[in-house]
Each structure stands twice: as structure tokens, then as C-alpha cells.
Design a protein around this motif. Structure first.
Motif, PDB file in Angstrom:
ATOM      1  N   SER A 231       1.038  -1.355  -0.101  1.00  0.00           N
ATOM      2  CA  SER A 231       0.219  -0.169  -0.416  1.00  0.00           C
ATOM      3  C   SER A 231       1.081   1.237  -0.139  1.00  0.00           C
ATOM      4  O   SER A 231       0.291   1.997  -0.656  1.00  0.00           O
TER       5      SER A 231
ATOM      6  N   CYS B 273      -1.280  -6.364  -8.955  1.00  0.00           N
ATOM      7  CA  CYS B 273      -2.440  -7.249  -9.009  1.00  0.00           C
ATOM      8  C   CYS B 273      -3.454  -6.138  -9.526  1.00  0.00           C
ATOM      9  O   CYS B 273      -4.539  -6.430  -9.625  1.00  0.00           O
ATOM     10  N   GLU B 274      -4.193  -5.528  -7.910  1.00  0.00           N
ATOM     11  CA  GLU B 274      -5.445  -5.433  -7.650  1.00  0.00           C
ATOM     12  C   GLU B 274      -5.191  -3.940  -8.504  1.00  0.00           C
ATOM     13  O   GLU B 274      -7.115  -3.795  -8.753  1.00  0.00           O
ATOM     14  N   ARG B 275      -4.575  -3.465  -9.682  1.00  0.00           N
ATOM     15  CA  ARG B 275      -4.160  -2.237  -9.735  1.00  0.00           C
ATOM     16  C   ARG B 275      -4.460  -2.594 -11.454  1.00  0.00           C
ATOM     17  O   ARG B 275      -4.611  -2.228 -12.429  1.00  0.00           O
ATOM     18  N   SER B 276      -3.910  -3.992 -12.275  1.00  0.00           N
ATOM     19  CA  SER B 276      -4.895  -4.638 -13.139  1.00  0.00           C
ATOM     20  C   SER B 276      -3.861  -4.443 -13.884  1.00  0.00           C
ATOM     21  O   SER B 276      -4.190  -3.636 -14.883  1.00  0.00           O
TER      22      SER B 276
ATOM     23  N   GLY C  34       0.793  -8.774  -4.235  1.00  0.00           N
ATOM     24  CA  GLY C  34      -0.842  -8.541  -4.076  1.00  0.00           C
ATOM     25  C   GLY C  34      -1.408  -7.352  -4.510  1.00  0.00           C
ATOM     26  O   GLY C  34      -2.685  -7.113  -5.581  1.00  0.00           O
ATOM     27  N   PRO C  35      -0.894  -6.183  -4.070  1.00  0.00           N
ATOM     28  CA  PRO C  35      -1.467  -4.703  -4.355  1.00  0.00           C
ATOM     29  C   PRO C  35      -1.146  -3.975  -5.642  1.00  0.00           C
ATOM     30  O   PRO C  35      -2.291  -3.959  -6.802  1.00  0.00           O
TER      31      PRO C  35
ATOM     32  N   ARG D  59      -3.962 -14.288 -10.103  1.00  0.00           N
ATOM     33  CA  ARG D  59      -4.912 -13.169 -10.653  1.00  0.00           C
ATOM     34  C   ARG D  59      -4.502 -11.789 -11.737  1.00  0.00           C
ATOM     35  O   ARG D  59      -5.055 -10.789 -11.572  1.00  0.00           O
TER      36      ARG D  59
ATOM     37  N   GLU E 171      -2.303   0.274 -13.881  1.00  0.00           N
ATOM     38  CA  GLU E 171      -3.075   0.006 -14.592  1.00  0.00           C
ATOM     39  C   GLU E 171      -2.872   0.240 -16.360  1.00  0.00           C
ATOM     40  O   GLU E 171      -2.441   0.442 -16.017  1.00  0.00           O
TER      41      GLU E 171
END
Length: 272
Positions: A104, A140-143, A137-138, A167, A119
Motif C-alpha cells: 500500500s 495485481c489489484e491495479r490490473s 498483491g497490491p 490474478r 493500471e
């Protein structure tokens, strides 16, 4: 007075006490935050003694982030992803809780402070150690379009890639076999950055606006930053922003308020 500390070995270089005392001053809190040098084999005892004596929260740096994960009874999803954590505290039941704010903190610095986009970008990660596992992980969350992990040992890169293959589009290779692709963002987590060296990677294809980010923070240009500049990149940063932002996230866990970070940047590196 609420007590906090950062544990590591080495630890004398850590800027965490200055950062957290600056946060406390801005929030009107009275805290004590110290550096603690921990010898190999002593980590568990130091943590338990700290909390038994009424300590509130601990930050953890190398080489103890894995042990910090293991000692915890309660773990966040991010902690479980990384299997390594930088933030410890006790809940109302006295259980040791663990979270990692590295990912984060990185995203906050990349997106908000530097204005870089994750992204739909082609991201190259150099290294496959605990630092990379903490930020995967973080990211990956931003695609992103793709994340490629390159490491000295290809097998270790492949192991890390496999953990997140459901992911995001993720690849792995040895450092000498990085595929040709217009890389938009290169993030360095190689341990060689600490000893003043950096491998001469032969990347023939880079995005015209490619950016380079070193997870290491330094008051002078790091070997990776020098390599990136020699490649013609102009958007280059070390990891000071990540350090400050992850510290702010830790502070929020312990104190219930996330401090402003701009003044801390001015304190640590005027004119950043």
C-alpha cells in the motif's frame, strides 16, 4: 507515553524514528519510538518482551519480516499473501496481529506522489525475494497488462509468479533472459542494490515514457537508478516515498489516524 520500535539487523540506518516522531508531532501525540538491533535467534523473545512490557506497535525490517509473520496469531490478507510483514501489534485479546504496509505504501508513492500509472502497464520486477512478494498483491489489484518477474535464480521467480498467476498475466525468467516488451515500469528489489553493484541488464525495448523505481532508499543515486539513467530513462525514483507512506499506514493501524506525509518528505529530503 505510548511506546513503539523498529526491529532489524542492521538498524542504525533506519529513518523510522524520525518519521514516526514527525507524525506524532503533527497529530499531537506523545510517543517514544526507538531503533532496536536484534541478533539472529533473538527476534521472538524481543517481540514478546516488548509487548509484555506494554509496547504498542512494532515495525520490522530485514531480515526478520518472515519471522514476524510466523509469530503472529492474527494475520491480514496482505500478510498471508506476502508471508512476511512489517507491522505488528496486539489486539484486545492480547493476540499478536500482523500486516504488511509495503504494498500500500508503494502504490501511494507511485500513484499519488509521483503520478505514475500502474493500471494497464507492462511491469518488470527485478528480484523475487520477500520485498517483491509483499508488493505483488497490491500491484495485481491495479490490473496491469502484465507483470514479469526476473531473478538470478529463475526457479524462484517462477515460484513467485505461480502464487499470483490466477490474478494477473504474470511471467518469470532469469535476469539474462528477460523478454523483449515495451516495459512501462521497472521496480528493483535485487539485494545487490545494497552492496553498491547492479547487473548490466540488456533490455532492448522500453516504453518511451518508462519509469524506474528502486525499493531501496538512499540520499544519493543508487546503482539501479544510475543504470536506469544510462538507459535514457528520466522518470526515476528511490524508495523513500514508499518508506514514508508505509510508515503512515502503520501509524494509522496503531493510532487510528493516518498522518499527512508531505511535511515528512520536506524534513527528510527538502525539495524532493
Amino acid at each position: 507515553m505510548r511506546r513503539f520500535a523498529v526491529l532489524g539487523n542492521p538498524i542504525a540506518h533506519s529513518k523510522s524514528p524520525e518519521i514516526h516522531h514527525a507524525f506524532a508531532a503533527s497529530c499531537g501525540h506523545d510517543i517514544d519510538y526507538e531503533r532496536v538491533l536484534v541478533e539472529s535467534g533473538d527476534f521472538v523473545a524481543v517481540v514478546r518482551q516488548f509487548f509484555a512490557a506494554g509496547g504498542i506497535g512494532l515495525n520490522v525490517t530485514a531480515p526478520f519480516k518472515g519471522e514476524a509473520f510466523e509469530i503472529a496469531t492474527v494475520r491480514s490478507d496482505a500478510a498471508t499473501d506476502a508471508k512476511a510483514v512489517n507491522t505488528l501489534w496486539c489486539d484486545a485479546q492480547g493476540q499478536i496481529c500482523a500486516h504488511t504496509t509495503d504494498g500500500s505504501g508503494l502504490l501511494q508513492d507511485l500513484e499519488q506522489n509521483l503520478g505514475w500509472t500502474v493500471e494497464a502497464k507492462n511491469i518488470l520486477l527485478l528480484g523475487a525475494g520477500g520485498a517483491m512478494r509483499g508488493i505483488m498483491g497490491p500491484l495485481c489489484e491495479r490490473s496491469p497488462s502484465v507483470i514479469h518477474i526476473a531473478n538470478r535464480t529463475e526457479a524462484r521467480a517462477s515460484e513467485l509468479a505461480a502464487l499470483f498467476s490466477d490474478r494477473v498475466c504474470v511471467g518469470a525468467s532469469a535476469l539474462h533472459d528477460i523478454p523483449d516488451r515495451p516495459w512501462d515500469l521497472i521496480i528493483n528489489g535485487l539485494s545487490s542494490g545494497w552492496d553498491g553493484s547492479f547487473p548490466d541488464l540488456s533490455l532492448s525495448v522500453l516504453s518511451p515514457s518508462a519509469a524506474a523505481y528502486d525499493l531501496i532508499y538512499s540520499d544519493s543515486e543508487t546503482p539501479f537508478m544510475a543504470w536506469a539513467r544510462a538507459k535514457g530513462l528520466t522518470r526515476i525514483s528511490d524508495g523513500l516515498g514508499m518508506l514514508v507512506e508505509q510508515a503512515a499506514d502503520s501509524y494509522a493501524i496503531w493510532q487510528g489516524i493516518r498522518p499527512e506525509t508531505a511535511r515528512v518528505f520536506d524534513l527528510l529530503r527538502p525539495g524532493r
